[in-house]
Scaffold this motif. Structure first.
Motif, PDB file in Angstrom:
ATOM      1  N   LEU A   1      24.133  43.364  21.375  1.00 32.52           N
ATOM      2  CA  LEU A   1      24.696  43.535  22.714  1.00 32.52           C
ATOM      3  C   LEU A   1      26.223  43.408  22.729  1.00 32.52           C
ATOM      4  CD1 LEU A   1      22.150  41.637  24.954  1.00 32.52           C
ATOM      5  CD2 LEU A   1      22.305  44.054  24.494  1.00 32.52           C
TER       6      LEU A   1
ATOM      7  N   ASP B   1      31.244  47.346  23.995  1.00 38.18           N
ATOM      8  CA  ASP B   1      31.960  47.537  25.255  1.00 38.18           C
ATOM      9  C   ASP B   1      31.097  48.158  26.347  1.00 38.18           C
ATOM     10  OD1 ASP B   1      34.147  46.450  24.195  1.00 38.18           O
ATOM     11  OD2 ASP B   1      35.112  48.351  23.650  1.00 38.18           O
TER      12      ASP B   1
ATOM     13  N   ASP C   1      28.036  47.499  27.067  1.00 36.99           N
ATOM     14  CA  ASP C   1      27.025  46.604  27.627  1.00 36.99           C
ATOM     15  C   ASP C   1      27.632  45.219  27.795  1.00 36.99           C
ATOM     16  OD1 ASP C   1      24.858  45.163  28.407  1.00 36.99           O
ATOM     17  OD2 ASP C   1      23.503  46.059  26.946  1.00 36.99           O
ATOM     18  N   SER C   2      27.862  44.845  29.048  1.00 36.51           N
ATOM     19  CA  SER C   2      28.487  43.547  29.299  1.00 36.51           C
ATOM     20  C   SER C   2      27.450  42.439  29.417  1.00 36.51           C
ATOM     21  CB  SER C   2      29.303  43.618  30.589  1.00 36.51           C
ATOM     22  OG  SER C   2      28.466  44.041  31.649  1.00 36.51           O
ATOM     23  N   GLY C   3      26.172  42.771  29.285  1.00 35.40           N
ATOM     24  CA  GLY C   3      25.125  41.759  29.396  1.00 35.40           C
ATOM     25  C   GLY C   3      25.100  40.845  28.185  1.00 35.40           C
TER      26      GLY C   3
ATOM     27  N   ARG D   1      13.753  37.929  24.216  1.00 38.47           N
ATOM     28  CA  ARG D   1      15.167  37.856  24.611  1.00 38.47           C
ATOM     29  C   ARG D   1      15.276  37.219  25.992  1.00 38.47           C
ATOM     30  NH1 ARG D   1      18.218  43.194  22.280  1.00 38.47           N
ATOM     31  NH2 ARG D   1      17.739  42.698  20.122  1.00 38.47           N
ATOM     32  N   VAL D   2      16.170  36.259  26.085  1.00 39.42           N
ATOM     33  CA  VAL D   2      16.346  35.572  27.353  1.00 39.42           C
ATOM     34  C   VAL D   2      17.730  35.917  27.885  1.00 39.42           C
ATOM     35  CG1 VAL D   2      16.248  33.348  28.527  1.00 39.42           C
ATOM     36  CG2 VAL D   2      14.923  33.709  26.448  1.00 39.42           C
ATOM     37  N   HIS D   3      17.763  36.477  29.081  1.00 35.26           N
ATOM     38  CA  HIS D   3      19.021  36.895  29.692  1.00 35.26           C
ATOM     39  C   HIS D   3      19.859  35.673  30.065  1.00 35.26           C
ATOM     40  CE1 HIS D   3      21.815  38.900  32.342  1.00 35.26           C
ATOM     41  NE2 HIS D   3      21.420  38.147  33.350  1.00 35.26           N
TER      42      HIS D   3
ATOM     43  N   LEU E   1      25.361  34.873  34.765  1.00 36.38           N
ATOM     44  CA  LEU E   1      26.824  34.730  34.752  1.00 36.38           C
ATOM     45  C   LEU E   1      27.266  33.269  34.736  1.00 36.38           C
ATOM     46  CD1 LEU E   1      29.462  36.379  34.958  1.00 36.38           C
ATOM     47  CD2 LEU E   1      29.326  36.110  37.435  1.00 36.38           C
TER      48      LEU E   1
ATOM     49  N   ARG F   1      27.427  31.559  31.289  1.00 37.75           N
ATOM     50  CA  ARG F   1      28.060  32.300  30.198  1.00 37.75           C
ATOM     51  C   ARG F   1      29.293  31.670  29.557  1.00 37.75           C
ATOM     52  NH1 ARG F   1      27.687  38.735  30.473  1.00 37.75           N
ATOM     53  NH2 ARG F   1      29.422  38.458  29.058  1.00 37.75           N
TER      54      ARG F   1
ATOM     55  N   PRO G   1      10.060  32.934  30.481  1.00 40.70           N
ATOM     56  CA  PRO G   1      11.132  31.952  30.278  1.00 40.70           C
ATOM     57  C   PRO G   1      12.413  32.273  31.047  1.00 40.70           C
ATOM     58  CG  PRO G   1      11.066  33.472  28.442  1.00 40.70           C
ATOM     59  CD  PRO G   1       9.994  33.922  29.393  1.00 40.70           C
TER      60      PRO G   1
END
Lengths: 262, 366
Positions: free
Chosen positions: A50, A53, A55-57, A208-210, A213, A216, A252
């Protein structure tokens, strides 16, 4: 009412309804906590793919090992009895000439797996790795083991089943055992000793766990430093720790991310 | 305006067909007059011309049909531009969100994801009202569909939702609703693909597997293929006559492609009690018989699309079989010579069928 106007209303209603169902499911999952486990960068490294540039996630990847010896022949995976309980047909004798085709054709099944954090499975695995390193007596083996002790995951698969409630009764410690949805697949092959081996392997459905914001900043710091120096800011110890929770639907989410004191 | 005023045309496709028939009539009438077979009195000719001019004006006003060859060519260019533009806008919407979503708090992410397809639906409706040809409506509808796919997939990512095959059902449903509401074939195709994926995944779960593995058993696609093929016969499409060929083509592809795969990959079958060779041979026979039956059916019912799909698959089945038999031991020049000869044979066979059909038409038989 014209067909177009009716179509517009139906389309708007469908979009609203589909989103309502999804978000209600999320709310239901988070309305109760099934487990809350402290992990570190060792178990949840940043997903490297990820870092571009477009993909800002940001996401963390749950990383777990299978311990040796779970299956009947000592292979790292799900044993035959559990596979039967998961709905796999394991009636074909392993030494039958048709066994290879029969087990290769078996379709994956959905199940729940139990992941144990820093428990007996991990400690046993370290002892076994130490024994292998002692036997091999090579520098690379010693280095690998050293890395595993400092940075390797301590999260281990310890069980699989169809009923998450039954699994929770077997593993009631909600601070060390995560129960997550997974896909189980059969593996069949003939080993070096010409003995046919059958076991199951699992793949998490949401590995995958998001990272939202608000959580971060510490992870962004890791990413920025890696981008500038080309090196991880703390290569010998984990840089961050986190609290991962699972809810009523065993999905999760991240609750907290903190810097590990250097 | 009544349907009689528009020459009986209820949809843009029917209106275009009527305009095409008028153009053909005029060309043929001029030719008949040139060779002296027919000479209409000037008064009658003027009356016919006035009637047709009025009809063409009505059709152009109401449905924006092409009344000349030049307009038709331009329309084709507009259709291509609309399709490419829709793809580009859809890609742009997805990439735009991915570029900035990490900088947004979760409520803002959710609001944008939910709001985009809703805005898209309203935009499609507005464009369809403002512009009769439907090019802008098609473009916006495809972008709306892409936004809805992005919406549910990204909610899955943000909240770590366990993947479900039901997402394909709602994606397909939205595409089909937009297709029928605004007469958009492109959206119908998108909806058919999504609904085929949903039904095949459901069939896979009834067969005992995990839904995402539905592609590992090509037979999972067969019920969806049958349903698609049968749908235009079960539900007449009078208002959307141009949708029936799309159902037929996708239905036949969804039936014949899995048969082709299984004819060469027996391990993928549910028929685990049979040997790989038996399964492959059986599907080869089924493939030949089914594609021949499709050709015969297409000729009988005058479905050009069915004849084309059936012929293509018949030739592919034949060539894959010839490859199995001869590729390893035969000199390559000879192999390709035989392939060329079979293609010529297929051409000859189809030409004969065409002549028979033409003879039936001239004799006035259906």
């Amino acid at each position: 009412m014209s067909g177009r106007r009716l179509g517009l209303i139906a389309a708007l209603a469908l979009v609203v309804l589909a989103n309502a169902v999804v978000l209600t499911g999320v709310a239901r999952n988070r309305s109760g906590t099934d487990a809350r486990v402290e992990l570190t960068e060792r178990e949840c490294p940043l997903v490297k793919s990820l870092k571009d540039d477009d993909d800002s996630g940001m996401a963390l990847e749950l990383t777990a090992h299978w311990p040796n010896g779970l299956s009947e022949d000592g292979s790292p995976g799900i044993d035959r009895e559990t596979l039967r309980a998961l709905g796999f047909d394991v009636s074909m004798p392993l030494n039958s000439p048709r066994a290879d085709g029969f087990y290769r054709r078996a379709l994956p099944r959905d199940a729940f797996v139990v992941l144990e954090m820093e428990g007996p499975a991990w400690r046993r695995w370290l002892v076994e790795q130490q024994q292998h390193a002692d036997l091999a007596a090579t520098q690379s083996q010693a280095l690998d083991l050293d890395w595993e002790r400092r940075m390797g995951t301590r999260l281990f698969y310890v069980a699989a089943g169809r009923d998450p409630e039954a699994l929770r009764q077997r593993y009631p410690d909600r601070a060390h055992y995560l129960i997550l949805p997974a896909k189980v697949r059969l593996l069949f092959f003939v080993g070096e000793s010409k003995k046919p081996i059958l076991y199951g392997t699992a793949e998490l459905l949401s590995d995958r766990v998001h990272v939202p914001l608000a959580l971060r900043p510490i992870l962004d710091q890791t990413r920025r430093q890696e981008a500038v120096t080309g090196q991880h800011p703390a290569p010998k110890v984990p840089y961050y720790r986190l609290t991962l929770a699972t809810g009523k639907r065993h999905e999760p989410w991240l609750e907290k991310v903190e810097r590990v004191a250097p | 305006m009544t349907a009689i005023d528009a020459g009986g045309a209820g949809s843009r496709v029917e209106a275009q067909q009527r305009a095409d028939r008028i153009a053909a009539f005029r060309v043929e009438l001029a030719e008949l007059e040139r060779v002296g077979v027919l000479a209409l009195p000037a008064e009658e000719r003027a009356r016919v011309a006035a009637h047709q001019d009025g009809l063409l004006r009505t059709l152009a006003e109401r449905f924006d049909v092409d009344v000349s060859e030049g307009e038709k060519q331009l329309s084709l260019g507009m259709r291509v531009a609309s399709f490419l533009g829709a793809l580009a806008f859809a890609a742009s919407a997805v990439l735009f969100f991915r570029r900035f979503w990490g900088l947004l708090a979760t409520p803002a992410q959710v609001a944008i994801l939910v709001g985009a397809p809703l805005a898209g639906c309203l935009g499609t409706h507005f464009a369809a009202r403002r512009e009769k040809t439907g090019y802008f409506a098609a473009l916006l509808a495809l972008v709306t569909f892409a936004c809805f796919v992005l919406d549910l997939s990204m909610l899955g990512v943000i909240f770590s939702i366990t993947p479900s095959e039901n997402a394909f059902l709602v994606w397909g449903a939205l595409a089909v609703i937009l297709a029928y509401a605004y007469g958009l074939r492109l959206l119908l195709a998108a909806g058919i693909v999504a609904l085929t994926a949903w039904l095949s995944a459901k069939t896979g779960t009834w067969g005992g597997g995990y839904w995402l593995s539905f592609g590992e058993r090509p037979e999972n696609f067969l019920p969806a293929g049958l349903l698609l093929f049968a749908l235009p016969f079960l539900v007449p499409h009078r208002r959307h006559a141009d949708f029936a060929p799309i159902y037929r083509i996708f239905g036949l592809l969804t039936l014949l492609l899995p048969v082709l795969v299984l004819a060469n990959w027996g391990e993928g079958s549910y028929l685990t009690s049979l040997t790989k060779k038996t399964i492959e041979s059986s599907y080869q026979v089924v493939g030949f018989a089914a594609s021949a039956a499709v050709i015969a059916f297409g000729i009988r019912r005058r479905f050009k699309d069915a004849v084309n799909v059936g012929s293509t698959f018949f030739v592919i089945f034949l060539w894959t079989k010839l490859y199995d038999w001869w590729w390893d031991w035969m000199p390559k020049y000879l192999f390709f010579l035989i392939i060329g000869t079979t293609a010529a044979g297929a051409l000859w066979g189809l030409k004969r069928l065409r002549s028979l059909t033409a003879a039936q038409v001239t004799e006035g038989r259906p």
